[in-house]
Design a protein around this motif. Structure first.
Motif, short mmCIF file in Angstrom:
data_model
loop_
_atom_site.label_atom_id
_atom_site.label_comp_id
_atom_site.label_asym_id
_atom_site.label_seq_id
_atom_site.Cartn_x
_atom_site.Cartn_y
_atom_site.Cartn_z
N PRO A 61 14.62 0.01 -3.33
CA PRO A 61 14.60 0.37 -4.73
C PRO A 61 16.02 -0.12 -5.47
O PRO A 61 16.00 -0.64 -6.38
CB PRO A 61 14.41 1.83 -5.16
N ARG A 62 17.05 0.14 -4.60
CA ARG A 62 18.39 -0.44 -5.09
C ARG A 62 18.20 -1.74 -5.18
O ARG A 62 18.99 -2.51 -6.00
CB ARG A 62 19.49 0.13 -4.22
N ALA A 63 17.72 -2.70 -4.02
CA ALA A 63 17.82 -4.07 -4.10
C ALA A 63 16.90 -4.44 -5.51
O ALA A 63 17.01 -5.57 -5.92
CB ALA A 63 17.15 -4.47 -2.62
N MET A 64 15.87 -3.59 -5.57
CA MET A 64 14.96 -4.16 -6.82
C MET A 64 15.67 -4.02 -8.07
O MET A 64 15.59 -4.76 -9.08
CB MET A 64 13.68 -3.10 -6.69
N VAL A 65 16.65 -2.96 -8.03
CA VAL A 65 17.39 -2.93 -9.36
C VAL A 65 18.32 -4.14 -9.45
O VAL A 65 18.43 -4.87 -10.44
CB VAL A 65 18.20 -1.49 -9.24
N LEU A 94 3.66 -0.49 -8.30
CA LEU A 94 4.92 -1.07 -8.20
C LEU A 94 4.65 -2.74 -8.11
O LEU A 94 4.06 -3.28 -7.24
CB LEU A 94 5.47 -0.82 -6.86
N PRO A 95 5.34 -3.43 -9.14
CA PRO A 95 5.32 -4.84 -9.22
C PRO A 95 6.25 -5.55 -8.01
O PRO A 95 7.43 -4.78 -7.69
CB PRO A 95 5.77 -5.34 -10.60
N GLU A 96 5.97 -6.63 -7.78
CA GLU A 96 7.17 -7.31 -6.78
C GLU A 96 8.22 -7.90 -7.63
O GLU A 96 8.21 -8.63 -8.59
CB GLU A 96 6.37 -8.51 -6.11
N THR A 97 9.66 -7.51 -7.15
CA THR A 97 10.50 -8.01 -7.95
C THR A 97 11.29 -9.18 -7.62
O THR A 97 12.09 -9.86 -8.04
CB THR A 97 11.57 -6.89 -8.16
N LEU A 98 10.70 -9.75 -6.19
CA LEU A 98 11.56 -10.84 -5.69
C LEU A 98 10.58 -11.91 -5.40
O LEU A 98 9.76 -11.78 -4.63
CB LEU A 98 12.08 -10.55 -4.30
N PRO A 99 10.71 -13.09 -6.59
CA PRO A 99 9.64 -13.91 -6.25
C PRO A 99 9.61 -14.64 -5.12
O PRO A 99 10.77 -14.83 -4.57
CB PRO A 99 10.16 -14.91 -7.62
N GLY A 146 18.94 -7.41 -0.90
CA GLY A 146 18.23 -6.41 0.05
C GLY A 146 19.22 -6.34 1.34
O GLY A 146 19.43 -5.21 1.73
N SER A 147 19.80 -7.35 1.68
CA SER A 147 20.77 -7.48 2.85
C SER A 147 21.96 -6.36 2.39
O SER A 147 22.35 -5.57 3.24
CB SER A 147 21.08 -8.55 3.40
N ALA A 148 22.54 -6.85 1.40
CA ALA A 148 23.86 -5.95 1.03
C ALA A 148 23.36 -4.45 0.76
O ALA A 148 24.13 -3.71 1.27
CB ALA A 148 24.13 -6.62 -0.30
#
Length: 398
Positions: A117-121, A183-188, A338-340
């Protein structure tokens, strides 16, 4: 294909996913004395808590890299399935070792709900907008620390601490259903990476060496380590040393969680007025002063009341610093958020795991070890924050 717009429902859903962390920890804190008695090992609860934090630290490294390659939804679904099954394992554990193992596996699965969820933000927002969204997530997540220990106390009264992990399994299943349906996908796909293991390791090393990331990440890590010192030590302090009931401890924990939510509500307004940097500095200053005061009270043999009041003040640092520190750490890593975020979470929960083990080793039933450890963590956070660079988002300093 562009990421979805931020809707009113999205922070609620992401907050529900992040809340898997406090649900997994806070709900069983009142059961620490029962668990120790059942396994005939006074340190069993602390070891299980440390195993959970270490599982989170390891899991987030994997989940972050996978999510940058596969998108956010698939790793979330797999992780929640692992968490649900491992929680069932915790409910039927037969020894300290088996309980700690299932806790570590549950944490490995839960790490997806904690980090992604942090990466999605970060996929959707940056700067003050990201800080606001992080604060909304933290506010939703903050309901869990209020309700979870009270629910855990009720389950213990009804039968056994093992019921706690049955509820945790149900929570994991509900979270998986929400991800699947809502939940939608936030990373195309166009923004996903296609790299192997060695480049992933190199990427982690590059993120770790970036000055803004490491200073903000260490600031957040030490703040959370102080929080986990409180989480690990407080059940024994209040239930055993001060002879509180489990219900009384749950109410105390709920009051601290309410304070945490209050500080989170204030955080975006302070960020909008003063910037991210001053909010971090102010929050750590309050945490350092309150931790010093608790240490003085504890070593002078003070009673429970001043410790309680000062812990409520400590929640200022716990509530204000993390959302702003997250933004500062992730500010220059949109291409691999995501990695960060995974590396950030790994550092955070490694600190928590070390704090949990430390509390199991040095605990003497009083508030002295907890207070001294919290003061040490607050001082380290202050040193890390003093070395962070100035981060600028558009025209505003943060």
């Amino acid at each position: 294909m562009s990421p979805p717009a931020v809707t009113r429902r999205l922070p609620l859903l992401l907050g529900f996913l992040i809340a898997i962390g406090p649900v997994s920890v806070d709900m069983y804190l009142p059961a620490f004395p029962r668990i120790a008695a059942d396994f005939h090992n006074v340190a069993a609860p602390q070891y299980s808590l440390a195993a959970y934090f270490i599982g989170l630290a390891v899991g987030q490294m994997t989940q972050g890299a996978l999510s940058d390659r596969l998108g956010r939804r698939v790793p979330l679904l797999v992780g929640l399935a692992i968490y649900t099954l491992a929680s069932v394992g915790c409910a039927v554990a037969w020894s300290t070792a088996s309980f700690a193992l299932f806790r570590a596996l549950a944490a490995f699965g839960a790490s997806a709900g904690v980090v992604l969820p942090r990466a999605m933000v970060r996929d959707l927002a940056d700067g003050p907008a990201a800080a606001k969204l992080f604060s909304e997530l933290m506010m939703v997540m903050g309901v869990a620390p209020i309700a979870a220990p009270m629910l855990g106390t009720g389950l213990i009264a009804l039968g056994s601490w093992r019921l706690v992990f049955g509820i945790a399994a149900i929570y994991g299943a509900v979270a998986a259903a929400l991800v699947w349906y809502r939940l939608p996908e936030t990373l195309p796909p166009a923004r996903r990476t296609r790299i192997g293991l060695v480049p992933v390791i190199i990427r982690y090393a590059m993120i770790f060496r970036e000055h803004a990331f490491i200073t903000h990440a260490l600031t957040m890590t030490f703040v959370f380590a102080g929080l986990f010192c409180y989480l690990s030590a407080s059940p024994e302090i209040f239930i055993t040393h001060y002879h509180w009931s489990t219900a009384g401890y749950a109410l105390l924990f709920g009051a601290n969680a309410a304070a945490y939510i209050g500080y989170n509500l204030v955080s975006p307004h302070l960020v909008a007025r003063f910037g991210i940097g001053p909010v971090i500095t102010g929050g750590i200053g309050v945490l350092l002063a309150a931790s010093l005061a608790i240490t003085v009270v504890a070593f002078l043999g003070g009673g429970a009341l001043p410790v309680i009041l000062l812990l409520l003040v400590c929640e200022c640092g716990f509530g204000l610093v993390p959302p702003s520190a997250m933004v500062g750490a992730l500010s220059r890593h949109q291409a691999h958020a995501g990695s960060a975020a995974a590396l950030l979470g790994t550092l955070q929960y490694t600190g928590g795991g070390v704090a949990g083990i430390l509390m199991g080793i040095v605990a003497d039933g009083t508030a002295r070890p907890m207070a001294a450890a919290m003061l040490l963590c607050a001082g380290a956070a202050a040193l890390a924050a003093a070395r962070r660079p100035r981060i600028v988002f558009g025209p505003a300093e943060s």
